[in-house]
Design an enzyme around this catalytic site. Structure first.
Site, short mmCIF file in Angstrom:
data_model
loop_
_atom_site.label_atom_id
_atom_site.label_comp_id
_atom_site.label_asym_id
_atom_site.label_seq_id
_atom_site.Cartn_x
_atom_site.Cartn_y
_atom_site.Cartn_z
N GLY A 61 0.83 -1.18 0.00
CA GLY A 61 0.00 0.00 0.00
C GLY A 61 0.87 1.24 0.00
N CYS A 62 0.33 2.35 -0.48
CA CYS A 62 1.16 3.56 -0.63
C CYS A 62 1.56 4.13 0.72
CB CYS A 62 0.44 4.60 -1.49
SG CYS A 62 -1.23 5.00 -0.96
N TYR A 63 0.60 4.27 1.63
CA TYR A 63 0.97 4.71 2.98
C TYR A 63 1.89 3.68 3.64
CZ TYR A 63 -2.53 8.50 3.45
OH TYR A 63 -3.26 9.65 3.34
#
Lengths: 333, 333, 333, 333
Positions: free
Chosen positions: D144-146
Site C-alpha cells: 500500500g502507498c501509505y
C-alpha cells in the site's frame, strides 16, 4: 466618532488582514497604518485586495501611532518592545508578535534569541479565566498561530485529566502565509505547489508557548509547510490517561464560545471551512488500538491564528461585543 | 423583523455563498434553504464553512419557498421557470440560472436546449440605466459569471466607440467552482491541480449573453479551467476603432460604482485580490503594435459573478443600500 | 566513453531540469555543472530531486567548462555571450538564454536592453528546414518558452495562408517556473496560489521572437502567471484568411514529428498532460461566428519550452537519435 | 522480443502510471491494457499524457491477459483474486491491490470486508530478506502507498531496538491521486485546493499492513488529504527506547539501496523532490525534549508507493536489473 485605531507593520500578511477586518469594523476607525520599507506607498499597491480603501502607509514611529486609542503591532519578532515603549500607557496595544507571550525569559532566549522584553496578558479568550484578564488589560500578547490551533485542541483535555501532559505528539501543517511575506526561495510558488515540507522538526518556537498555555510537560511537534495560502491543521495526540469522552470534554469547555465549533461526531475539521473566518473547528476521538486521544483542530492562521484573534481581544479590551467585525463563517470553496 | 428570504438550490457552491452572505446581512432574514437530493440534511454537513448556522435543508417546492418575501433560485439551468411559476407574484425573485437572461428564444434553444422560459430584467446594475430597471423589478435574471466579467470590461468601450464590436477576442479563465459541485472526473483535484484546460472553445453559452449586454457583433471566446477554487480572469481584446484612452473610458463609466475598481495605470487585475468580495478589478491599455485594446477584468465568480451580484440586485429591489451585506475587499492571500 | 557535457547556470529551474535529463541520457556524460552564487555546493542541496547524483557545483568560467564537448548555457539573459566567447570553437554550445535568438539587433535592444551579441541557429527543429541547420551548427540558440509554444501553433497556419499574419491575438498562461528561481514577493506561493495575474501586457520580450519565427506582422500577446509549477497553455487566434481546415494543416506539418501531437478532433490540449515530457499538444478549429482560427498548444515550459528542447537540439548536433534521453509521455496526474 | 506484459485496470491513476513506465521500459513489451467501463476506448482518451502511445483498452478477462508473461493488476480492492484465478500459473503477477498483502484473514475482514483471498509475497524489496523472496516468486502483493512510506521509515528503527514498537504515532498526508480516479464530491478540485482534511482517523486499512511489516504493536495513524496531485509525507514518531542515532540506523539499513536516500543531516524530505520517481527520501532525529524519535519519509504515491514499486518487483521476478525503466530522480519543480 469611533475608537481610533492604528496598525504598525501593515505591509505583511497579518497586517493586511488586520486592515481588511478594521475597514469593516463598526466601532474601530482606522486612522493610521505604518510599514518599514513601504512607508509612503498607497495601501492598495501593497494589498490590491483592499482596492477602495484610501490610505497611505506611514512610518512606524511614536508620532505615527500615538494619536490612536488602540495600536496593533504586526512586526517581526523582537521589534515590538521598542515601539511599545514609545506609546503612552493609555494607548491600548495588541501585539501580534511573540515578544510578550512567554513568562520564562530563559525560554524566550532559547527559542527567539536576544533579551526578553516582558510578559503581557495572553490573548486567548477561550482559556479559563483569560477573557476577564483580557478585558482588564491595556497590553495583550496575541497567540502564535500554531499555538492557538494546538492549545485550543489540547488545553481542556489536559485540564480534564483525559490527556497525559507528559506524552503529547503534534503534527501541524500550515499554509504559506504563516511564513510571512518575505522573499525567500523556499517560499516560492514553484517550490511549494505540489509539495509538503517539514521544518524546524522538534524545534519550533511555539512549543514553549503551547506548554505554558496547556500544562503539557513533554510535547513533540513537527510543523509542515503545506501548498495552500491559508489554514492550519493540527493533529494532536496524547496518551489517553483518564476515563471519559474527549469530544464531550471539548463540547463542555466550549459550549458558549461563538468561534469554537466542536463538529458533529464523525465529521473532521478541514482548513478550507475556516478560511477568512475567526472560527476554529475541532473534533476528538479515542484511538482504542493505540491508547491515544486524537484531536484535530483547524483554523485560519491569519484569522483566529492572528489578526482575527487580535480584533477579538481588542473588542474585549474596549467592552465591545466580542464578535464585532468578525465572521463566524468561512469563505469556501 | 427583517425581510424574509429563501434560497432554492442551497447545496451548490453559489447556494453556499448565498447562505454565507445572507447569514451576515443586516436586513435579510434567512428563513428557508432548499435542496434537491440533500433535503433533510443539516446545512453544516453540506457546507462545513457555515458551522454555527442552525438550518436544515428543505425540499424545493412552493410550500417551502412561498413564505418568503424574496427567493434566490440557484438551480441548474432550465429548472428555474417551473419553480418560479409556483411562487406568488408579490414574492420577489432573483434567478442565478440562465433561464431568463436572453431576449432571443432561438439563441436560448441553440445554447441551452429546450424551450425558452422568457426574459427578466438583466441583473447587472452597472450597465447604463439598468440599476433603475432592477429597482423596479420583482423578477431579476442574474448575470452569468463569465458574462459579468467580460461585459464589465467591454460594454463601455463599445459604447464609447473605442472598441470595434465586430472584432472582439476573449480568453477567460475560471476557477473550478464555476463548474459547479458535480462529481465529474474532469473536475477532480487530481486532474485540475497543475493544469490549465480549455473547454467549449468558440462555443460557450455565455457568448450570446455578452453580445446582448455589450452590443458586440462578433466575439471569439475561449474559456479555460484554471487550478484555483474561485476567480475569473478575462483578457478582452478588441480592434482599436476610435480615438481616446480606454482606461479613461472605464474610469468615467465607473466613477461612482462602489464595486468596480479601475486600477492605477500599470497595475493589472488579478483574481486573488477579489476573492470573497463583490468587487471587480479592471485595467485597460492600447497595444499599439497590434492595434488592439486589451482590457483585463477580474472578479470572484461566486461573488460579483454570482451570489454577491444577486444580493446586490436584491438590495436594489428592496430599496436597501446597494452595498449592504457585501464586502468591497477581497480575502487575500 | 560518451560525449562530455557541462551545464553553466545549473542552480536554476532550467538548469536542474537539464541535469535530470542529462543524468538519464545514454550518450551524454555530465562532467561539470556550474553556478554563480552556489559554487561549491553539492547539487542535491540545491536540487533535492536529484538525490543520488554525486556532483558539486563549480564556478562558471572557461576552466570549468572547456573540458566538455558540449556546453549548455542556462544563464540569465545577457550573460551568455561573455561565457561563450571564452569557449573554444570546437566546443558545441546550446544557449537557453535569449542572447542569440533575434536577427534584428534593434529589437534586441528594445526588448532586452544592452548590446546585441549576435545571432545563432534558432533551435526549433520542427520549423521547415531548421532541423538540418541545427545538425550543421556548433552554436544553437534555444527557443523562448512562450515562443516555442506559440510558434508551433502558429507557423504552419501562416505558412499555409489560412491565418492572417497581420491579425494575431495570443493569450498565454505559464506556470511559475517560467519566471525563474528568483526570490521575489510576487512569486511567493502565498501570492500565486489561487491567483491568475497578467503581466507585461502587450510588451513581452518573446513577441519579436515569435514574429521572426512565424512571419506574423501584428501580434497582441497577453501573458498570464498561473498557479501551477510547470506548463504553458497558449490560445492563439488569427483571422481566418484562407480556405481549409487548420487542424489538417497542423496534422500535415507535424505528421513525422515525434514530439508534436495534434490531438483527435474535439480533444483540447491541457498542460498537465505534457508535464515532464518533451511533447507539445495541439488542437485547432475555426470559430465560424467570429471568423477566427483558434489554436491551442500546451507544453512543459521546462521540457519542450527549455531544457528538453535543448537536449533535442544537442542530439541533432551530435548526430544522435533526436529523441534520445527525452520522454514523449507526460507525468500525470 | 521482450517480455510480454499486460495491465489490468489501466484506466485509473496507478494504471496510467504503469503504462507510462512500461512504455519506456527496455525489456517489458506492453501487449495489452484492460479496463472495465472504458474497454474499447483509445488509451489517449483516458490518459492524454500518453499521446503517442497507440493502444486500445480491452476487456479485463482471462482472454485479454493470458497471452502475457507478466500481468499487473491495478484493480479496486477485492477484485484481484477472481482475475488471478483465471491466469495460468506460469504467468507472473504483481497485484497493486490489497487482496494478498495481509497474512491474517481476520484483519482482512475487519478492514476490507469480505473473504480473505490469501497471502502472496510482500512486494517491498528493501525489507530484510524480502528481495530474495520476490526474486523467487510468481505472485507478488505490492505494498500500500501509505504502508510503503511508513514501513520504510519505521522498520529499521524497530528492528534496531531504538524505537518502541508499542508506542508509534504517525500522521501522514497524501496527494489526491492516492484516493483514486473516482468521481466523488469530496475529491473535487474545488473542495481540495487550499484545504487539508483528515479522514479515517485511527481507522485506516494500512495500519495492519504496517504492523505486519514493521513489528509495531500499537500504532496511531491519522491520514490527511493534501492539496497536491502526488506525494506522501509521513511523520513517524516513536518512543526512543534504545541508545543510538536513528539516522545512522537508516543509513546502515539502506546503504546499498538505489531508491532509498537518507538525506544529509538537517535536510528534511519533501514530497515534490520525489515526484515521478521511484525514490523514497528519509530523515530522522531524536526529539530530546519529548523523548521521541521523529522520522520523516517522502515518496511519490504512484511511484515507489504503487506503480514504480510494482515495476521494481517485476524486474526482480524476471532477473532484470532492479532499477530498469525506473527513475531515481524526481521531476521538480
Amino acid at each position: 466618532m469611533g475608537i481610533r485605531v492604528a496598525v504598525a507593520g501593515a505591509s505583511g500578511y497579518a497586517g493586511g488582514e488586520l486592515l481588511r477586518l478594521l475597514a469593516g469594523h463598526p466601532e474601530f476607525d482606522l486612522v493610521a497604518a505604518t510599514a518599514h520599507s513601504q512607508a509612503g506607498t498607497h495601501v492598495t499597491a501593497v494589498h490590491p485586495q483592499l482596492a477602495g480603501l484610501d490610505l497611505t502607509l506611514g512610518v512606524t514611529d511614536a508620532a505615527g501611532l500615538s494619536d490612536a486609542d488602540l495600536v496593533f503591532l504586526a512586526l517581526p519578532h523582537g521589534q515590538s518592545a521598542a515601539v511599545a515603549a514609545q506609546l503612552p500607557p493609555e494607548v491600548k496595544i495588541v501585539d501580534l508578535g511573540a515578544d510578550f507571550r512567554l513568562k520564562d525569559g530563559a525560554l524566550w532566549g532559547k527559542y527567539y534569541g536576544g533579551e526578553h522584553a516582558g510578559t503581557w496578558t495572553y490573548g486567548l479568550p477561550e482559556l479559563p479565566g483569560q477573557r476577564e484578564l483580557i478585558k482588564g488589560s491595556t497590553r495583550v500578547a496575541n497567540t502564535g498561530c500554531y499555538a492557538a490551533t494546538i492549545t485550543l485542541a489540547l488545553a481542556p483535555l489536559i485540564a480534564s485529566g483525559l490527556a497525559d501532559p507528559a506524552d503529547v505528539v503534534v503534527v501541524a501543517s500550515s499554509g504559506t502565509s504563516g511564513a510571512g511575506r518575505s522573499a525567500k526561495v523556499n517560499l516560492l510558488a514553484s517550490e511549494v505547489m505540489g509539495d509538503l515540507s517539514p521544518y524546524k522538526v522538534g524545534a519550533h518556537q511555539h512549543v514553549p508557548e503551547i506548554k505554558q498555555a496547556t500544562g503539557a510537560t513533554a510535547l513533540s511537534m513537527t510543523p509542515v509547510l503545506a501548498p495552500m495560502p491559508r489554514g492550519i491543521l493540527a493533529t494532536v495526540t496524547a496518551r489517553f490517561a483518564g476515563d471519559g469522552d474527549p469530544r464531550q470534554v471539548l463540547l463542555d469547555a466550549y459550549a458558549e464560545e461563538p468561534f469554537l465549533h466542536v463538529l458533529p461526531a464523525g465529521q473532521w475539521p478541514h482548513t478550507a471551512a475556516t478560511s477568512g473566518s475567526n472560527s476554529c473547528h475541532l473534533q476528538a476521538t479515542v484511538d482504542v488500538d493505540s491508547g491515544r486521544i486524537i484531536v484535530v483542530s483547524a483554523l485560519d492562521n491569519l484569522g483566529k491564528g492572528a489578526s482575527g484573534q487580535a480584533v477579538q481581544c481588542a473588542n474585549l479590551m474596549f467592552g465591545l461585543p466580542e464578535t464585532m467585525g468578525l465572521s463566524v463563517f468561512g469563505v469556501a470553496p
